[in-house]
Design an enzyme around this catalytic site. Structure first.
Site, PDB file in Angstrom:
ATOM      1  N   PRO A 216     -26.638 -10.466  20.508  1.00 51.29           N
ATOM      2  CA  PRO A 216     -26.219  -9.097  20.150  1.00 51.29           C
ATOM      3  C   PRO A 216     -24.700  -8.945  20.253  1.00 51.29           C
ATOM      4  O   PRO A 216     -24.082  -9.465  21.174  1.00 51.29           O
ATOM      5  CB  PRO A 216     -26.907  -8.228  21.206  1.00 51.29           C
ATOM      6  N   GLU A 217     -24.127  -8.238  19.293  1.00 47.54           N
ATOM      7  CA  GLU A 217     -22.693  -7.976  19.298  1.00 47.54           C
ATOM      8  C   GLU A 217     -22.488  -6.465  19.494  1.00 47.54           C
ATOM      9  O   GLU A 217     -23.438  -5.738  19.757  1.00 47.54           O
ATOM     10  CB  GLU A 217     -22.061  -8.476  17.987  1.00 47.54           C
TER      11      GLU A 217
END
Ligand SMILES: [Zn+2]
Length: 279
Positions: free
Chosen positions: A2-3
């Protein structure tokens, strides 16, 4: 992994769902998820009875503030998910390692098949000691608004290929492999352009592309990729993957010019680009 857009989507949902709730009990099934603590008893004791007062994001970390000046830090790693259960009776995923039950209003569960993610409690003043990465975090592209001039200065101080620089957490916080490619496409710049080679116009384009791409991705609730497991608090996938222009589209036509999107290797990672649209 996840960013920023995925972590920010979760932060906003947590803000609505758990702030103001008091923790009744904590159950730990997977010790690896709380590996900074000497045992689960200590971890539980620091949470039980406390109320959640706010949710912050620092780069890819979620920081859950508790009354009594402590913080529950959450890093999702490769495959970690926070799941909101309205009732303890809701079906439990077999990779559920930590379950937080509130005095009123169900549970928050930490699910993580690959167990690279983690949770730990620390006092609010020691977060940066615990995670040196946070002490050296660069600016936040969504929270920290800056002028193009200042952004250009920061770029010029480095002599680094753009993709590498965008992914450097000490320079900008929260951007990884997916959004660096999308931002560079939106800016019309190649991954290997040197940061100190940009014209004033290119600096503006890059800044605007960065803010717009991330804002748009948050609006679409992040990206869920074929081989990864990002889900939001309610178990739903994001919707931004359908908007990707280059990431994971090798061999497909560029949506802007119809040339073929290519994949190149950069420091052991892939970069996707349109060689016609990006210079
Ligand atoms: Zn193109």
């Amino acid at each position: 992994m996840p960013e920023l857009p995925e972590v920010e989507t979760i932060r906003r949902d947590l803000d609505k769902e758990v702030v103001g709730r008091r923790i009744k009990t904590v159950e730990v099934k997977g010790k690896r998820s709380i590996r900074r603590h000497k045992d689960s008893k200590e971890f539980r004791a620091r949470l039980e009875g406390h109320k959640i007062t706010g949710i912050r994001r620092a780069g890819k970390y979620l920081l859950v503030a508790l009354d009594g000046d402590e913080v529950l830090a959450v890093h999702l790693g490769m495959s970690g998910q926070l799941q909101r259960a309205k009732s303890p009776k809701d079906p439990v995923d077999k990779h559920t390692h930590v379950t937080i039950t509130f005095t009123q209003g169900g549970q928050l569960r930490f699910v993580d098949p690959r167990t690279f993610g983690e949770l730990f409690v620390t006092d609010a003043g020691s977060v940066e000691e615990e995670v040196p990465e946070l002490a050296h975090l660069g600016f936040d592209p969504i929270e920290d608004v800056m002028s193009w001039g200042r952004f250009g200065q920061l770029l010029a101080e480095r002599h680094t290929p753009l993709k590498t620089l965008l992914m450097d957490q000490k320079f900008i916080a929260g951007i990884g492999n997916v959004y660096s490619d999308e931002i560079l496409f939106a800016a019309g710049l190649r991954y290997d352009r040197m940061s100190d080679s940009l014209s004033a116009q290119e600096i503006r384009r890059l800044y605007r592309a960065m803010v717009e791409t991330l804002t748009e991705a948050i609006k679409y609730r992040g990206s869920s990729l074929a081989d990864e497991q990002y889900r939001d608090l309610y178990g739903e996938t994001g919707d931004f993957q359908g908007q990707h222009q280059v990431y994971d589209r090798a061999g497909q036509a560029c949506r802007r010019c119809r040339n073929v999107i290519v994949r190149v290797k950069v420091n052991g990672r892939s970069a996707f680009l349109c060689e016609h649209c990006q210079i």
